[in-house]
Design a protein around this motif. Structure first.
Motif, PDB file in Angstrom:
ATOM      1  N   ASP A 185       0.832  -1.210   0.000  1.00 29.82           N
ATOM      2  CA  ASP A 185       0.000   0.000   0.000  1.00 29.82           C
ATOM      3  C   ASP A 185       0.862   1.254   0.000  1.00 29.82           C
ATOM      4  N   GLN A 213       2.343   1.841  -3.476  1.00 29.32           N
ATOM      5  CA  GLN A 213       1.380   2.388  -4.428  1.00 29.32           C
ATOM      6  C   GLN A 213       1.097   3.866  -4.147  1.00 29.32           C
ATOM      7  N   GLU A 214       0.961   4.207  -2.880  1.00 33.89           N
ATOM      8  CA  GLU A 214       0.662   5.595  -2.519  1.00 33.89           C
ATOM      9  C   GLU A 214       1.850   6.510  -2.813  1.00 33.89           C
ATOM     10  N   LYS A 249      -1.612  -8.358  -6.131  1.00 29.20           N
ATOM     11  CA  LYS A 249      -1.589  -8.118  -4.686  1.00 29.20           C
ATOM     12  C   LYS A 249      -2.149  -9.295  -3.886  1.00 29.20           C
ATOM     13  N   GLN A 296       5.397   3.081 -13.214  1.00 26.96           N
ATOM     14  CA  GLN A 296       3.964   2.820 -13.360  1.00 26.96           C
ATOM     15  C   GLN A 296       3.688   1.362 -13.692  1.00 26.96           C
ATOM     16  N   LEU A 298       3.826  -0.510 -10.443  1.00 24.00           N
ATOM     17  CA  LEU A 298       2.670  -0.177  -9.611  1.00 24.00           C
ATOM     18  C   LEU A 298       1.421  -0.897 -10.115  1.00 24.00           C
ATOM     19  N   ASP A 299       1.268  -0.985 -11.423  1.00 22.42           N
ATOM     20  CA  ASP A 299       0.140  -1.728 -11.997  1.00 22.42           C
ATOM     21  C   ASP A 299       0.264  -3.216 -11.678  1.00 22.42           C
ATOM     22  N   THR A 338       2.765   6.688  -6.619  1.00 25.82           N
ATOM     23  CA  THR A 338       1.857   7.552  -7.381  1.00 25.82           C
ATOM     24  C   THR A 338       2.213   9.023  -7.183  1.00 25.82           C
ATOM     25  N   ILE A 364       1.738  -4.540  -9.084  1.00 24.37           N
ATOM     26  CA  ILE A 364       1.399  -4.721  -7.670  1.00 24.37           C
ATOM     27  C   ILE A 364      -0.112  -4.825  -7.503  1.00 24.37           C
ATOM     28  N   ALA A 365      -0.846  -3.924  -8.151  1.00 23.99           N
ATOM     29  CA  ALA A 365      -2.307  -3.941  -8.048  1.00 23.99           C
ATOM     30  C   ALA A 365      -2.884  -5.256  -8.578  1.00 23.99           C
TER      31      ALA A 365
END
Length: 316
Positions: free
Chosen positions: A145, A148-149, A177, A167, A170-171, A152, A173-174
């Motif tokens: 988390d 990602q925060e 997850k 990016q 980060l994508d 971004t 990870i989403a």
């Protein structure tokens, strides 16, 4: 020098007296720290390390003390909190949580070979085996988390190629997850870099700096270590070193099929975690006399991890 909280000799002598370890002979700040303040302490009865914890809530300190006690009892070469004559481990000095620990033998190495890496893999294996069935729970403050925060928020600070690189992870990870959080877990060091291990020759004599330790996926711990110990100057994975680390680890705890599937993802996530923390440190301490590790090192490693050809051994 990374001494965020300087100390005067009189206040240090007062703090050390209840340990009953004799007179203070000498003390000096340790420049290698980037988050906490550390001092080498020479007393009549030996050599010690004093840590003032600069980051993290005081209520988390019993976790570190308990974890290190468990690992010390498992005969792993870790520091552990010394107690005063009244049995107190966690104290306060200069308004900061403070621990006194034995100073471990050995020194840091800059150039790792396959023997060093095998020792690191073996130690991680013992650490995970010692805690996976009786894990002490602690959620990291720099987990998925957080990545990602913070990632971004930091995108706008980067040039276009770096933005795209960050990016993509980060994508990822989403997308991954839930699978990541379902991986086998234990207590993990989460910061096993070369400057947190001590060696005499090729014998690993100490593992230090547990202030990022938490409960989490064991594979993440391995990825963090391998990214540092087994990367060459261009950030590429060195095959012989990596196979030595992974093979020594797998001899103690075989990898699972789920771990084999997520291995490339975890290597990339481990790069992002330290890329982001170094970017934040570089901005926060710009112009100050504080050790700042180069963020570009992990940007480069993440670039190299877009394709991972190194498989985990003995996946079942």
């Amino acid at each position: 020098m990374s001494v965020f909280t300087p100390l005067a000799r009189p206040e240090l002598e007062t703090f050390l007296a209840p340990y009953g370890l004799g007179r203070l002979l000498d003390f000096q700040g340790i420049a290698a720290g980037s988050e906490n303040t550390n001092f080498f302490i020479s007393l009549e009865q030996g050599e010690f390390v004093l840590t003032l914890v600069e980051r993290g809530p005081v209520q988390e300190m019993p976790f570190f003390i308990e974890l290190l006690d468990v690992l010390h009892q498992a005969n792993l070469p870790v520091p552990y909190a010394l107690r005063t004559s009244d049995g107190v481990a966690l104290r306060e000095l200069a308004g900061k949580p403070a621990l006194l620990q034995p100073r471990l033998a050995g020194k840091h190495i800059k150039q790792a070979n396959a023997q060093h890496c095998a020792q690191v893999g073996e130690l991680l294996g013992h650490l995970h085996v010692a805690t996976k069935d009786n894990m002490i729970k602690r959620k990291t403050d720099r987990g998925l988390d957080w990545m990602q925060e913070e990632g971004t928020q930091l995108l706008s600070h980067l040039d276009a190629p770096a933005q795209d690189l960050l990016q993509r992870t980060l994508d990822e990870i989403a997308e991954q997850k839930s699978k990541i959080l379902a991986l086998p877990r234990a207590n993990i060091h989460a910061d096993l870099f070369r400057d947190n291990a001590m060696f005499e020759g090729t014998h690993l004599t100490g593992l230090i700096d547990f202030y990022n330790a938490c409960s989490g996926p064991m594979l993440y711990d391995i990825a963090i270590a391998l990214n540092d110990w087994c990367s060459d100057a261009e950030g590429m994975i060195d095959g012989p070193r990596a196979r030595a680390l992974l093979g020594a680890y797998a001899a103690l705890r075989p990898f699972t099929a789920a771990e084999a599937e997520l291995w490339p993802t975890m290597l990339r996530i481990a790069c992002v975690r330290f890329w982001l923390s170094r970017l934040i440190a570089a901005e926060s301490f710009a112009g100050q006399d504080v050790l700042i590790h180069d963020p570009m090192e992990f940007q480069q490693r993440l670039t190299q991890r877009q394709q991972v050809n190194l498989a985990l051994p003995f996946a079942i």
